[in-house]
Design a protein around this motif. Structure first.
Motif, PDB file in Angstrom:
ATOM      1  N   MET A 159       0.850  -1.181   0.000  1.00  0.00           N
ATOM      2  CA  MET A 159       0.000   0.000   0.000  1.00  0.00           C
ATOM      3  C   MET A 159       0.890   1.237   0.000  1.00  0.00           C
ATOM      4  O   MET A 159       1.928   1.271   0.638  1.00  0.00           O
ATOM      5  CB  MET A 159      -0.897  -0.012   1.239  1.00  0.00           C
ATOM      6  CG  MET A 159      -1.892   1.118   1.235  1.00  0.00           C
ATOM      7  SD  MET A 159      -3.083   1.156   2.600  1.00  0.00           S
ATOM      8  CE  MET A 159      -3.958  -0.359   2.370  1.00  0.00           C
ATOM      9  N   LYS A 160       0.459   2.247  -0.720  1.00  0.00           N
ATOM     10  CA  LYS A 160       1.212   3.499  -0.765  1.00  0.00           C
ATOM     11  C   LYS A 160       0.998   4.282   0.520  1.00  0.00           C
ATOM     12  O   LYS A 160       0.058   4.039   1.270  1.00  0.00           O
ATOM     13  CB  LYS A 160       0.783   4.318  -1.974  1.00  0.00           C
ATOM     14  CG  LYS A 160       1.188   3.656  -3.274  1.00  0.00           C
ATOM     15  CD  LYS A 160       0.945   4.547  -4.446  1.00  0.00           C
ATOM     16  CE  LYS A 160       1.385   3.803  -5.696  1.00  0.00           C
ATOM     17  NZ  LYS A 160       1.377   4.653  -6.861  1.00  0.00           N
ATOM     18  N   SER A 161       1.889   5.243   0.744  1.00  0.00           N
ATOM     19  CA  SER A 161       1.805   6.052   1.962  1.00  0.00           C
ATOM     20  C   SER A 161       1.794   7.532   1.603  1.00  0.00           C
ATOM     21  O   SER A 161       2.358   7.950   0.589  1.00  0.00           O
ATOM     22  CB  SER A 161       2.975   5.740   2.889  1.00  0.00           C
ATOM     23  OG  SER A 161       4.199   6.025   2.231  1.00  0.00           O
ATOM     24  N   ILE A 162       1.137   8.306   2.482  1.00  0.00           N
ATOM     25  CA  ILE A 162       1.036   9.747   2.268  1.00  0.00           C
ATOM     26  C   ILE A 162       1.230  10.451   3.612  1.00  0.00           C
ATOM     27  O   ILE A 162       0.696  10.015   4.632  1.00  0.00           O
ATOM     28  CB  ILE A 162      -0.323  10.112   1.614  1.00  0.00           C
ATOM     29  CG1 ILE A 162      -0.372  11.572   1.201  1.00  0.00           C
ATOM     30  CG2 ILE A 162      -1.491   9.726   2.504  1.00  0.00           C
ATOM     31  CD1 ILE A 162      -1.529  11.907   0.256  1.00  0.00           C
ATOM     32  N   LEU A 163       2.024  11.509   3.588  1.00  0.00           N
ATOM     33  CA  LEU A 163       2.304  12.320   4.772  1.00  0.00           C
ATOM     34  C   LEU A 163       1.788  13.726   4.534  1.00  0.00           C
ATOM     35  O   LEU A 163       2.092  14.344   3.510  1.00  0.00           O
ATOM     36  CB  LEU A 163       3.814  12.374   5.033  1.00  0.00           C
ATOM     37  CG  LEU A 163       4.281  13.352   6.111  1.00  0.00           C
ATOM     38  CD1 LEU A 163       3.882  12.850   7.502  1.00  0.00           C
ATOM     39  CD2 LEU A 163       5.780  13.578   6.034  1.00  0.00           C
TER      40      LEU A 163
END
Length: 144
Positions: A1-5
């Motif tokens: 799964m991709k991640s976002i900050l």
């Protein structure tokens, strides 16, 4: 799964709101995080206006970027100019997105009533919600 900050100056208001909406809207696509260039603590009015739309961020912590030194994010979203200008260099893998939102605490200082102050928070909250809703397309526009 991709991640976002979601990155802001103090990780107290705008980035926390974005993180809360992302957890609700993007959770099936992204691992969602928020941080600040520094830590200012969680803004109680941000917590209040998020609860008005059914999102509880009261358990969030005001994090700093230092806490994510070893984390590799696919996307970093700077929600204020200060964060965008002080954003450290991330790896080539991620993409820096600059999307500035007005600072509710700063706007609230000029308010002549508590309700007017809340309305500043609500307006920015709603702008963030609308913008975060559009991020669902990110997972479809970049290869893993």
């Amino acid at each position: 799964m991709k991640s976002i900050l979601f990155l802001c100056t103090g990780n107290s208001c705008r980035s926390q709101m974005a993180h809360g909406f992302a957890n609700k809207i993007l959770a099936e696509q992204f691992d969602c995080y928020s941080a600040g260039v520094e830590s200012h603590g969680l803004n109680p009015t941000a917590v209040q206006v998020m609860q008005e739309v059914g999102i509880d961020i009261s358990n969030h912590k005001s994090n700093t970027l230092d806490e994510y030194q070893n984390k590799d994010f696919d996307y970093v979203v700077a929600v204020c100019e200060h964060a965008a200008n002080n954003c450290p260099t991330f790896t080539q893998k991620n993409q820096l997105i600059k999307r500035q939102f007005d600072d509710p605490p700063k706007l609230a200082k000029e308010a002549t009533s508590h309700e007017e102050a809340l309305n500043h928070y609500r307006r920015v909250r709603d702008e963030i919600q609308n913008w975060v809703s559009g991020l669902t397309r990110l997972n479809h526009t970049r290869d893993t």
